[in-house]
Each structure stands twice: as structure tokens, then as C-alpha cells.
Design a protein around this motif. Structure first.
Motif, mmCIF file in Angstrom:
data_model
loop_
_atom_site.group_PDB
_atom_site.id
_atom_site.type_symbol
_atom_site.label_atom_id
_atom_site.label_comp_id
_atom_site.label_asym_id
_atom_site.label_seq_id
_atom_site.Cartn_x
_atom_site.Cartn_y
_atom_site.Cartn_z
ATOM 1 N N GLY A 145 -3.338 10.427 -3.633
ATOM 2 C CA GLY A 145 -4.169 9.318 -3.197
ATOM 3 C C GLY A 145 -3.399 8.038 -2.907
ATOM 4 O O GLY A 145 -2.166 8.022 -2.801
ATOM 5 N N LYS A 154 -13.868 -1.635 -0.866
ATOM 6 C CA LYS A 154 -13.228 -0.346 -1.163
ATOM 7 C C LYS A 154 -14.066 0.852 -0.684
ATOM 8 O O LYS A 154 -13.944 1.955 -1.207
ATOM 9 C CB LYS A 154 -12.948 -0.216 -2.665
ATOM 10 N N LYS A 155 -14.885 0.652 0.324
ATOM 11 C CA LYS A 155 -15.685 1.738 0.876
ATOM 12 C C LYS A 155 -14.820 2.632 1.755
ATOM 13 O O LYS A 155 -14.083 2.149 2.612
ATOM 14 C CB LYS A 155 -16.856 1.195 1.689
ATOM 15 N N ILE A 156 -14.938 3.954 1.549
ATOM 16 C CA ILE A 156 -14.163 4.927 2.306
ATOM 17 C C ILE A 156 -15.083 5.687 3.259
ATOM 18 O O ILE A 156 -16.145 6.162 2.859
ATOM 19 C CB ILE A 156 -13.446 5.921 1.373
ATOM 20 N N TYR A 183 0.857 -1.177 0.000
ATOM 21 C CA TYR A 183 0.000 0.000 0.000
ATOM 22 C C TYR A 183 0.898 1.234 0.000
ATOM 23 O O TYR A 183 1.813 1.351 0.822
ATOM 24 C CB TYR A 183 -0.921 -0.010 1.215
ATOM 25 N N GLU A 235 -2.900 -0.103 -8.819
ATOM 26 C CA GLU A 235 -4.256 0.454 -8.812
ATOM 27 C C GLU A 235 -4.269 1.738 -7.987
ATOM 28 O O GLU A 235 -3.724 1.776 -6.883
ATOM 29 C CB GLU A 235 -5.232 -0.556 -8.197
ATOM 30 N N GLN A 236 -4.888 2.784 -8.515
ATOM 31 C CA GLN A 236 -4.997 4.054 -7.813
ATOM 32 C C GLN A 236 -6.377 4.214 -7.208
ATOM 33 O O GLN A 236 -7.385 3.893 -7.835
ATOM 34 C CB GLN A 236 -4.707 5.233 -8.741
ATOM 35 N N LYS A 237 -6.417 4.712 -5.960
ATOM 36 C CA LYS A 237 -7.682 4.953 -5.277
ATOM 37 C C LYS A 237 -7.628 6.347 -4.671
ATOM 38 O O LYS A 237 -6.853 6.609 -3.748
ATOM 39 C CB LYS A 237 -7.904 3.903 -4.175
ATOM 40 N N LEU A 242 -10.592 2.609 4.885
ATOM 41 C CA LEU A 242 -10.896 1.962 3.615
ATOM 42 C C LEU A 242 -11.111 0.483 3.885
ATOM 43 O O LEU A 242 -10.193 -0.214 4.327
ATOM 44 C CB LEU A 242 -9.748 2.154 2.623
ATOM 45 N N ILE A 253 -8.938 9.356 -2.387
ATOM 46 C CA ILE A 253 -9.751 9.541 -1.190
ATOM 47 C C ILE A 253 -10.850 10.563 -1.470
ATOM 48 O O ILE A 253 -11.975 10.427 -0.994
ATOM 49 C CB ILE A 253 -8.866 10.015 -0.012
ATOM 50 N N ASN A 300 -6.097 13.778 -0.384
ATOM 51 C CA ASN A 300 -5.333 12.841 -1.206
ATOM 52 C C ASN A 300 -3.838 12.878 -0.916
ATOM 53 O O ASN A 300 -3.073 12.142 -1.534
ATOM 54 C CB ASN A 300 -5.591 13.117 -2.688
#
Length: 353
Positions: A151, A203-205, A145, A161-163, A198, A165, A174
């Protein structure tokens, strides 16, 4: 007879010495003095700003400076210089170890990995991750991570993979400064604009903001977790605790400086706190008090060289490594007694002799 009597006298004296050591060693607040040795340019350090420290599974200590990643074996330094013309973004922010003793590093230029065959630092996914990397957290199962200035990035099996915030990539939310992974699959994310969770499964923030008298205190430098409590270091409000069950923020113990530059722990009881102005502090979260402080005090042999601490590592052998701004590194030569002494309060095994 004389030899037997002398043997018993020496044996009894030895027992009393051990008993006295145990008696004083387990008195609250007592510890043996630490003796520190320094690393600077004279000893071969490439730069005097030591911003990150990590001890790997083999035993090497990795030192992140303003322009290099250094590997220290206790005697010699091996340099991995960072290429590029912009000196302002070379500074190492984070060091992590992946499977197979792979050493990864994050700085203002992005993500890097040590190539041991070529003895160089090679950039990773530079075409995608061309942002500053502030923090790294491996899960021990092949996933890394990456907290960046744009972000969260998740690296697994060569894929990135980009996520975000916040959907706005320029949002302070971010800018990720710290990561902590709990056993229930929740990744806790410290940012420049709040604390977030997260859930890895979906993937719920979820945001958590510390608001006191209508004021927003949510800019964090770092994060560590002990049990159900997160400890967050700030730039101006000291240490703040967050209960992950009640979702309550609380000011934590005052360490005499509100700029928390480094924050880590043993996962059971102890917090290791580095400040930019008042040295190093070891806190028992169970006793809720500072058990020991290390500061620069002129004229004292056991004193560290500066109170401007940028990085702090307490390794698995109990040795203390302290990185400074513009003064290099101090490290203890032997176990000071601090950790064997204080482990008694955390129901750890007695020290052996």
C-alpha cells in the motif's frame, strides 16, 4: 575597404549558417545526432543493472543499481553500497530528493536516506516500512508519498502513515508501481491491479479499471501526467492513456515494444519512453507521434549499447541518461538538438545562439 568587405562577407556567411541551422533544426523529425559515453564496471560502476536514475538540484546524477546507489559528478562515481545478505531485494527501484538536498531511495528492502556526514545509506522506519518500495513522490512541501508492496505510506515531519488501497494487504491493488500528484489535490496511484485516485483532503479512494471485451487490463509499471491525461506503462499492452475528466482509457501510440520499463515526461508535451526490447522513444502528445527513437544498431556511432532499457532520464539540461540491463549506463555528451528542436512544437522559446 578590403577589410570592411571581408568583414561583411564573413558576417553574411555566419547569418546564412544560422538560418540553415534553424531551417533544418525546425523541420519535423530532424535532429542532430547524439554522441553517447558509457559507464560500466570499467569506469567504476558497482553493478551493471541500472534500474533508476535521478538528477538532483545541485547537479549530481544518482544511479540506482542492483546493489548500490551511485553518485556521479560527471567524472567520478561515489558508491553507497546496500547492506544485507539477500541480493535479490537490493535492487534500487526509485530515487527522490527532499528539501535540503536530502536524497531518498526505495528498494526491495524498504526506504533509505543518504547520510552525507557518514557517507552511508541509513534505513528509515524499518520497523514499520519493512516492505519493498517501488516508487517515491515528494510534493515539494515536506511530504513524501511512498508506493510500496503493501500500500501507500505518507511520510511527513518524521511521521509515517500507511494507507491500504484494498483492505486485504495481500491484494495486487496494494502493490503500487507509480504515483502522480495533480494540482487539485488528487494523488493518482498505478498498481498491479488497476488505477486509483486518492483525494488528499478526505482520503477517499476511487478505483478505475480498464476492461476491454470483458478482459481486465490493469497491471501498470509506471505513470506520468501531462495536463488532464495520465499515461500508464504496462508489461504487455504498451502505453495506455487515461483522461482524468472523462475517465476513459485508450491504447496510446505503439513504440514497437509492449514492455514499458520507464515512462516520464516534461509535463507539457513530450513523453520519454524506455522499453525492454526496443530502445528509447520520444513522443509528442500534441502531435500524437514518435518524434525520435534511439536503438542499438550495430555499426552506428550514435547507437546506444542495448535495446533492453530499464531506466531513462532526460535532465533539465536536455542530456539523455539511459540505464540498461547488465550493460550499465549510456549518457549523451552534449545537447543533441532534439529538445531545442522539438520545443518549438510545444510553443517553447526559440533556442539561443
Amino acid at each position: 575597404m578590403y577589410r570592411n568587405e571581408r568583414y561583411h562577407i564573413v558576417k553574411n556567411i555566419s547569418k546564412y549558417i544560422i538560418l540553415l541551422f534553424l531551417l533544418f533544426g525546425f523541420l519535423p523529425g530532424y535532429s542532430l545526432p547524439s554522441v553517447f559515453r558509457g559507464l560500466s564496471v570499467t569506469e567504476g560502476l558497482s553493478d551493471l543493472v541500472v534500474n533508476a536514475l535521478y538528477k538532483d538540484s545541485i547537479g549530481y546524477v544518482w544511479i540506482g543499481t542492483g546493489n548500490s546507489l551511485e553518485r556521479f559528478d560527471g567524472t567520478r562515481l561515489k558508491h553507497f553500497l546496500i547492506s544485507g545478505a539477500n541480493e535479490k531485494i537490493k535492487r534500487v527501484n526509485a530515487i527522490a530528493e527532499m528539501e535540503g538536498n536530502q536524497i531518498w531511495m526505495g528498494n526491495g528492502m524498504g526506504l533509505w536516506r543518504v547520510n552525507t556526514e557518514k557517507d552511508i545509506l541509513e534505513p528509515i522506519a524499518a520497523e514499520t516500512l519493512h516492505y519493498g518500495v517501488r516508487t517515491l513522490l515528494p510534493d515539494g512541501k515536506g511530504t513524501l508519498y511512498i508506493g510500496s508492496e503493501a500500500g501507500l505510506f505518507i511520510y511527513k515531519n518524521g511521521n509515517l502513515e500507511q494507507k491500504l488501497i484494498d483492505p486485504n494487504v495481500l491484494s495486487a491493488s496494494n502493490i503500487i508501481t507509480g504515483l502522480s500528484l495533480s494540482e487539485d489535490g488528487i494523488l493518482w496511484i498505478a498498481t498491479n491491479d488497476g488505477l486509483y485516485s486518492l483525494t488528499l483532503a478526505d482520503k477517499k479512494i476511487v478505483p478505475y479499471h480498464n476492461i476491454v471485451e470483458d478482459k481486465h487490463f490493469c497491471s501498470y509499471n509506471n505513470i506520468t501526467r501531462i495536463g488532464n491525461v495520465l499515461y500508464l506503462g504496462t508489461m504487455g499492452q504498451g502505453i495506455i492513456s487515461f483522461d482524468t475528466q472523462t475517465h476513459k482509457f485508450r491504447p496510446f501510440i505503439d513504440v514497437g515494444c509492449n514492455v514499458i520499463s520507464s515512462l516520464s515526461g516534461d509535463g507539457k508535451d513530450m513523453l520519454y519512453v524506455g522499453t525492454d526490447g526496443n530502445g528509447v522513444h520520444f513522443i509528442s502528445t500534441k502531435q500524437m507521434k514518435v518524434l525520435r527513437s534511439l536503438r542499438h544498431e550495430p555499426g552506428k556511432d550514435e547507437s546506444i549499447r542495448s535495446n533492453s532499457v530499464y531506466s531513462l532520464l532526460v535532465d533539465r539540461d536536455g542530456l539523455i541518461w539511459i540505464g540498461f540491463y547488465q550493460l550499465g549506463l549510456d549518457y549523451s555528451l552534449y545537447q543533441s538538438g532534439l529538445f531545442s528542436t522539438y520545443s518549438s512544437f510545444a510553443s517553447s522559446p526559440m533556442p539561443s545562439f
